[in-house]
Design a protein around this motif. Structure first.
Motif, PDB file in Angstrom:
ATOM      1  N   LEU A 150      -8.341  37.892  30.528  1.00  0.00           N
ATOM      2  CA  LEU A 150      -8.380  38.008  29.074  1.00  0.00           C
ATOM      3  C   LEU A 150      -9.393  39.094  28.748  1.00  0.00           C
ATOM      4  N   THR A 151      -8.941  40.318  28.714  1.00  0.00           N
ATOM      5  CA  THR A 151      -9.857  41.449  28.641  1.00  0.00           C
ATOM      6  C   THR A 151      -9.283  42.583  27.822  1.00  0.00           C
ATOM      7  N   ALA A 152     -10.178  43.309  27.185  1.00  0.00           N
ATOM      8  CA  ALA A 152      -9.785  44.509  26.459  1.00  0.00           C
ATOM      9  C   ALA A 152      -9.645  45.717  27.380  1.00  0.00           C
ATOM     10  N   ASN A 153     -10.104  45.599  28.603  1.00  0.00           N
ATOM     11  CA  ASN A 153     -10.067  46.714  29.550  1.00  0.00           C
ATOM     12  C   ASN A 153      -8.624  47.037  29.927  1.00  0.00           C
ATOM     13  N   PRO A 154      -8.126  48.233  29.605  1.00  0.00           N
ATOM     14  CA  PRO A 154      -6.714  48.540  29.883  1.00  0.00           C
ATOM     15  C   PRO A 154      -6.372  48.538  31.366  1.00  0.00           C
ATOM     16  N   ALA A 155      -7.376  48.680  32.224  1.00  0.00           N
ATOM     17  CA  ALA A 155      -7.099  48.664  33.664  1.00  0.00           C
ATOM     18  C   ALA A 155      -6.684  47.282  34.146  1.00  0.00           C
ATOM     19  N   TYR A 156      -7.063  46.229  33.415  1.00  0.00           N
ATOM     20  CA  TYR A 156      -6.791  44.862  33.857  1.00  0.00           C
ATOM     21  C   TYR A 156      -6.040  44.031  32.824  1.00  0.00           C
ATOM     22  N   ASP A 177       1.932  30.930  41.061  1.00  0.00           N
ATOM     23  CA  ASP A 177       1.418  29.876  41.932  1.00  0.00           C
ATOM     24  C   ASP A 177       0.017  30.196  42.433  1.00  0.00           C
ATOM     25  N   ARG A 178      -0.300  31.479  42.582  1.00  0.00           N
ATOM     26  CA  ARG A 178      -1.648  31.856  43.006  1.00  0.00           C
ATOM     27  C   ARG A 178      -2.644  31.618  41.873  1.00  0.00           C
ATOM     28  N   LEU A 179      -2.287  31.990  40.662  1.00  0.00           N
ATOM     29  CA  LEU A 179      -3.152  31.749  39.519  1.00  0.00           C
ATOM     30  C   LEU A 179      -3.377  30.256  39.324  1.00  0.00           C
ATOM     31  N   ALA A 180      -2.312  29.484  39.475  1.00  0.00           N
ATOM     32  CA  ALA A 180      -2.435  28.029  39.373  1.00  0.00           C
ATOM     33  C   ALA A 180      -3.338  27.488  40.469  1.00  0.00           C
ATOM     34  N   GLY A 181      -3.268  28.083  41.653  1.00  0.00           N
ATOM     35  CA  GLY A 181      -4.125  27.641  42.746  1.00  0.00           C
ATOM     36  C   GLY A 181      -5.592  27.824  42.435  1.00  0.00           C
ATOM     37  N   ALA A 182      -5.936  28.934  41.762  1.00  0.00           N
ATOM     38  CA  ALA A 182      -7.328  29.155  41.366  1.00  0.00           C
ATOM     39  C   ALA A 182      -7.784  28.086  40.375  1.00  0.00           C
ATOM     40  N   ALA A 183      -6.908  27.740  39.431  1.00  0.00           N
ATOM     41  CA  ALA A 183      -7.261  26.703  38.452  1.00  0.00           C
ATOM     42  C   ALA A 183      -7.435  25.349  39.121  1.00  0.00           C
ATOM     43  N   ARG A 184      -6.588  25.036  40.079  1.00  0.00           N
ATOM     44  CA  ARG A 184      -6.713  23.742  40.777  1.00  0.00           C
ATOM     45  C   ARG A 184      -7.982  23.705  41.618  1.00  0.00           C
ATOM     46  N   LEU A 185      -8.379  24.850  42.167  1.00  0.00           N
ATOM     47  CA  LEU A 185      -9.634  24.916  42.929  1.00  0.00           C
ATOM     48  C   LEU A 185     -10.810  24.538  42.036  1.00  0.00           C
ATOM     49  N   ILE A 186     -10.761  25.023  40.797  1.00  0.00           N
ATOM     50  CA  ILE A 186     -11.820  24.709  39.840  1.00  0.00           C
ATOM     51  C   ILE A 186     -11.748  23.248  39.418  1.00  0.00           C
ATOM     52  N   ARG A 187     -10.540  22.743  39.151  1.00  0.00           N
ATOM     53  CA  ARG A 187     -10.406  21.336  38.777  1.00  0.00           C
ATOM     54  C   ARG A 187     -10.898  20.434  39.906  1.00  0.00           C
ATOM     55  N   ASP A 188     -10.544  20.787  41.125  1.00  0.00           N
ATOM     56  CA  ASP A 188     -10.994  19.975  42.258  1.00  0.00           C
ATOM     57  C   ASP A 188     -12.520  19.978  42.361  1.00  0.00           C
ATOM     58  N   TYR A 189     -13.142  21.119  42.070  1.00  0.00           N
ATOM     59  CA  TYR A 189     -14.607  21.154  42.077  1.00  0.00           C
ATOM     60  C   TYR A 189     -15.168  20.224  41.010  1.00  0.00           C
ATOM     61  N   HIS A 190     -14.659  20.338  39.802  1.00  0.00           N
ATOM     62  CA  HIS A 190     -15.172  19.496  38.717  1.00  0.00           C
ATOM     63  C   HIS A 190     -14.978  18.018  39.011  1.00  0.00           C
ATOM     64  N   ASP A 191     -13.866  17.666  39.629  1.00  0.00           N
ATOM     65  CA  ASP A 191     -13.660  16.269  39.992  1.00  0.00           C
ATOM     66  C   ASP A 191     -14.610  15.845  41.106  1.00  0.00           C
ATOM     67  N   ALA A 192     -14.834  16.747  42.076  1.00  0.00           N
ATOM     68  CA  ALA A 192     -15.708  16.414  43.206  1.00  0.00           C
ATOM     69  C   ALA A 192     -17.161  16.255  42.774  1.00  0.00           C
ATOM     70  N   ALA A 223       1.121  33.590  28.640  1.00  0.00           N
ATOM     71  CA  ALA A 223       1.804  32.785  29.656  1.00  0.00           C
ATOM     72  C   ALA A 223       0.877  32.477  30.826  1.00  0.00           C
ATOM     73  N   ARG A 224       0.053  33.443  31.194  1.00  0.00           N
ATOM     74  CA  ARG A 224      -0.893  33.227  32.290  1.00  0.00           C
ATOM     75  C   ARG A 224      -1.946  32.186  31.896  1.00  0.00           C
ATOM     76  N   LEU A 225      -2.397  32.244  30.647  1.00  0.00           N
ATOM     77  CA  LEU A 225      -3.357  31.239  30.196  1.00  0.00           C
ATOM     78  C   LEU A 225      -2.727  29.854  30.249  1.00  0.00           C
ATOM     79  N   ARG A 226      -1.468  29.728  29.841  1.00  0.00           N
ATOM     80  CA  ARG A 226      -0.783  28.439  29.892  1.00  0.00           C
ATOM     81  C   ARG A 226      -0.673  27.953  31.340  1.00  0.00           C
ATOM     82  N   THR A 227      -0.323  28.850  32.252  1.00  0.00           N
ATOM     83  CA  THR A 227      -0.227  28.483  33.668  1.00  0.00           C
ATOM     84  C   THR A 227      -1.570  27.970  34.183  1.00  0.00           C
ATOM     85  N   PHE A 228      -2.637  28.667  33.825  1.00  0.00           N
ATOM     86  CA  PHE A 228      -3.975  28.322  34.293  1.00  0.00           C
ATOM     87  C   PHE A 228      -4.406  26.959  33.763  1.00  0.00           C
TER      88      PHE A 228
END
Length: 263
Positions: free
Chosen positions: A171-177, A86-101, A186-191
């Motif tokens: 979406l990173t090759a960095n093993p730390a993240y 739900d937090r990841l989805a919230g970030a995506a909606r924040l971006i969608r709301d910006y693009h709509d605004a 699944a996270r990309l689909r959620t986003f």
């Protein structure tokens, strides 16, 4: 005489030199793009989008003045805040709301912009750096504020979204993240679901994920060859390798992303 307000340097991000906090405001060097950026921010607040600083003009030293966003930046220590779907989805909606605004924003006729690199088109004024290092979260107040609008300029929804997905989905090759492939998909689909892309745009987004990431590597390489700062320093400290590694990681998994978004 009253003493001058204390100026507290603000660090973080890629270009923070000269950025200070003064009380409840942020002061940063103004540039040719500042009037257009302030017009954009005023428009966002006028139409009810408040996940951005409010512009307060120019101070006596010629610096732009913005409202200060209290809280902490997600990157790199608070990325776990985006682990729940739900937090990841919230970030995506924040971006969608910006693009709509911003969709009905009419830039000033003399607008000058300073995007880092040309986009793949121009159907709106894009942020161009939608990433965890530009999201300030105040858990107590429940506010999420996107900062660093100086690079805003003509672009497209998908150009902005492809860049945002790389950072927010991790979406990173960095093993730390990096997440295991099934979780990353699944996270990309959620986003993307939360943003609300239709099938045609999902198909267009998948190849753009790698292309947008590789474009950052190429930009740093080219600017470093010209000796342009701060990009030369970023290149010399390994940022270019990181962007290239991420681009290759994304491009090797095109079928995975396609299946995640379309199946």
């Amino acid at each position: 005489m009253p003493s001058a307000p204390e100026e507290v340097p603000l660090t973080g991000g890629n270009v923070s030199a000269g950025v200070v906090r003064v009380g409840d405001t942020v002061r940063r060097p103004a540039g040719p793009q500042t009037p257009a950026v302030h017009a954009l921010l005023r428009h966002l607040h006028a139409v009810g989008y408040h996940a951005a600083p409010r512009p307060l003009g120019i101070d006596e030293r010629g610096r732009e003045v913005l409202t200060f966003a209290p809280g902490t930046i997600l990157w790199p220590d608070r990325m776990a805040l985006l682990d729940p779907a739900d937090r990841l989805a919230g970030a995506a909606r924040l971006i969608r709301d910006y693009h709509d605004a911003v969709a009905d924003f009419t830039p000033p006729p003399d607008a000058r912009w300073r995007p880092v690199m040309p986009a793949d088109g121009a159907d709106l004024i894009a942020h161009h750096d939608l990433a965890p290092w530009n999201l300030v979260v105040d858990e107590a107040a429940g506010s999420w504020i996107l900062i660093d609008w100086d690079g805003a300029g003509p672009g497209t929804r998908l150009w902005d979204l492809a860049y945002a997905a790389r950072g927010f989905v991790q979406l990173t090759a960095n093993p730390a993240y990096r997440h295991p492939d099934p979780l990353a998909a699944a996270r990309l689909r959620t986003f993307v679901d939360a943003y609300g892309l239709d099938e045609a745009d999902r198909r267009a987004l998948v190849p753009l994920l790698g292309r947008r990431t590789r474009a950052m590597h190429d930009f740093l390489r080219d600017r470093a060859a010209e000796g342009v700062e701060p990009w030369t320093t970023h290149w010399n400290t390994g940022h270019g390798d990181a962007w290239l590694g991420d681009a290759e990681y994304i491009e090797r998994r095109v079928e995975l992303w396609t299946a995640a978004l379309l199946d």
